[in-house]
Write a protein that holds these residues in place. Structure first.
Motif, short mmCIF file in Angstrom:
data_model
loop_
_atom_site.label_atom_id
_atom_site.label_comp_id
_atom_site.label_asym_id
_atom_site.label_seq_id
_atom_site.Cartn_x
_atom_site.Cartn_y
_atom_site.Cartn_z
N ASP A 1 4.72 12.13 6.42
CA ASP A 1 4.65 11.78 4.99
C ASP A 1 4.52 13.06 4.16
OD1 ASP A 1 4.53 10.31 2.73
OD2 ASP A 1 2.70 9.20 3.24
N TYR B 1 2.84 14.99 0.80
CA TYR B 1 1.72 14.95 -0.16
C TYR B 1 1.94 16.10 -1.16
CZ TYR B 1 -0.15 12.09 3.61
OH TYR B 1 -0.31 11.13 4.57
N GLU C 1 -4.61 10.83 1.77
CA GLU C 1 -4.00 9.54 1.47
C GLU C 1 -3.47 9.51 0.04
OE1 GLU C 1 -7.22 6.53 1.76
OE2 GLU C 1 -8.55 8.25 1.80
N HIS C 2 -2.51 8.64 -0.17
CA HIS C 2 -2.00 8.45 -1.53
C HIS C 2 -2.89 7.47 -2.25
CE1 HIS C 2 1.84 10.62 -1.31
NE2 HIS C 2 1.71 10.41 -0.01
N LYS D 1 -1.35 7.62 -8.59
CA LYS D 1 -0.60 8.84 -8.95
C LYS D 1 -1.28 10.09 -8.43
CE LYS D 1 1.72 7.08 -13.01
NZ LYS D 1 1.71 6.95 -14.44
N ILE E 1 -3.40 12.26 -5.02
CA ILE E 1 -3.57 12.40 -3.57
C ILE E 1 -5.06 12.62 -3.33
CG2 ILE E 1 -3.09 13.85 -1.57
CD1 ILE E 1 -0.39 14.44 -2.81
N LEU F 1 -0.41 13.91 -8.04
CA LEU F 1 0.87 14.08 -7.36
C LEU F 1 1.84 14.81 -8.27
CD1 LEU F 1 1.95 10.64 -5.88
CD2 LEU F 1 2.25 12.83 -4.76
#
Ligand code: ADP
Length: 394
Positions: free
Chosen positions: A275, A277, A312-313, A316, A318, A391
């Motif tokens: 993923d 970030y 983790e997300h 909007k 992180i 983000l």
């Protein structure tokens, strides 16, 4: 009968300094003989609204003081005008409470005079003050003039303090900066020494490694000190670029694994390697903040414990977190933990160095990136430190 025309003694503002006395301020000087009629005095007071009151004299000597407020308040009461207006001011003076007059020495410092003036009863806060000079002359000081001078002196004091603080920061930075090069040299030379020492001489090798470790620790302390002074002076500049926080966190974990291994601690990471970030930030500075949280978890946790690093997300943002099984943070420490030079109850478990600057610097850096650094902890149940960053939308 003496009537001295009103004289004001203006002193330009810039002549005020931290050690100014009340005698340096704008003073009023208006004397009236006690036999002068009150109607005449009120006419005079009405002709100049700046005059805070009149000094009473008897045979040219100081006798007492009546303020503008006292005169006008009393004669405006029913029968007040009839009672006093055509009589000498002495009669008026005898019927007022002159014990409330504040008489100060002209050599008193403005700050001390303010303290004394404010100790008066609330009703008399704004009453003028009489100043007595060495030659026994008396002059009037309006309370407002005193308060304005006081606030100006406070500003001067703040300016002087800021200047002294800046000087201290500059000196500290210069000293720290000058130490960096020689310490780097020691790090380099001790490293070189480890390669020159013959393998069988373990005692010499231990000493060389020790020198290398200690000098690296010193370098870190100096670096933190420099960083904190740069932040404080508002001179920290960010070189923002697009970054993958996942990659950065991996590098920091990798670099700190050696320290964790020494304490038999395991760093687990909970994020998807595939993923992304992505944030917009200064790679060096963000790395420093992450490094601080991970190295703190290692530093303050017991041997053989686990540390969990998560990415983790969250909408909007992180959210990066480091959870440890250390001693946790008590309520009093919680309030101070992001302050400067805060070495608190939790102590390093492996003799590591501690300056109490790491979290202060990390928080400032994160906030300069429009992010948040915070902690959740319960005493005895470990701590979790979080960094939340926006983000990148690019
Ligand atoms: P330093 O680690 O150099 O002392 P920090 O600003 O990083 O400076 O930390 C300040 C204080 O907060 C530390 O002295 C320690 O008492 C406490 N602290 C920091 N991290 C943790 C943690 N993970 N668990 C418990 N206490 C911590």
């Amino acid at each position: 009968m003496t009537e001295k025309k009103m004289e004001e003694f203006p002193i330009s503002d810039f002549e005020l300094h931290l050690k100014s006395t009340v005698g340096d301020l704008h003073l009023f000087d208006y004397e009236v003989d006690i036999n002068k009629k009150l109607n005449w005095v009120t006419k005079e007071l009405n002709s100049d609204f700046r005059l805070p009151g009149v000094i009473l004299t008897k045979n040219g000597e100081y006798f007492g003081f009546v303020s503008r407020k006292q005169i006008f308040e009393r004669i405006s009461k029913p029968f007040g005008l009839d009672l006093y207006i055509r009589r000498p001011i002495l009669f008026f003076y005898e019927t007022i409470d002159s014990s409330k007059i504040l008489l100060l020495q002209s050599s008193m410092l403005v700050v001390d005079a303010v303290q004394t003036a404010l100790q008066r009863e609330l009703d008399h806060y704004n009453d003028p003050i009489i100043l007595e000079f060495e030659n026994n002359t008396k002059r009037i000081l309006d309370s407002y003039v005193l308060m304005i001078a006081y606030s100006r002196i406070n500003l001067l004091a703040m300016k002087a303090l800021n200047e002294a603080n800046e000087l201290k920061t500059d000196l500290l930075s210069m000293a720290a900066h000058d130490l960096k090069n020689p310490i780097s040299t020691i790090i380099g030379l001790s490293k070189l020494l480890t390669s020159l020492i013959e393998n069988n001489n373990s005692e010499q090798m231990d000493i060389a490694i020790n020198i290398n470790d200690i000098s690296k620790g010193m370098f870190k302390i100096i670096d933190e000190l420099l960083n904190s002074t740069v932040i404080e002076s508002g001179r920290m500049q960010l070189r923002k670029q697009i970054l993958d926080l996942g990659e950065l966190v991996n590098v920091v974990i990798y670099q700190n694994k050696f320290l964790a291994d020494k304490k038999n601690q395991i760093i687990e990471h909970y994020f998807d390697i595939n993923d992304e970030y992505i944030i917009l930030g200064d790679a060096l500075k963000i790395r420093e903040s992450i490094e601080n949280l991970i190295s703190n978890a290692i530093k303050y946790s017991p041997f053989n414990s686990k540390i969990a690093v998560k990415l983790e997300h969250k909408g909007k943002n992180i959210l990066f977190s480091v959870k440890d099984n250390g001693p946790g943070i008590n309520k009093t420490d919680m309030k101070k933990i992001f302050g400067k030079f805060q070495r608190l109850s939790a102590l390093p478990t492996g003799n590591e160095s501690s300056t109490g600057l790491g979290l202060f610097i990390a928080k400032q850096i994160v906030e300069l990136h429009d992010g948040k650094l915070f902690v959740e902890s319960e005493l005895g149940k470990g701590s979790t430190f979080f960094i939340e960053l926006p983000l990148s939308m690019e």
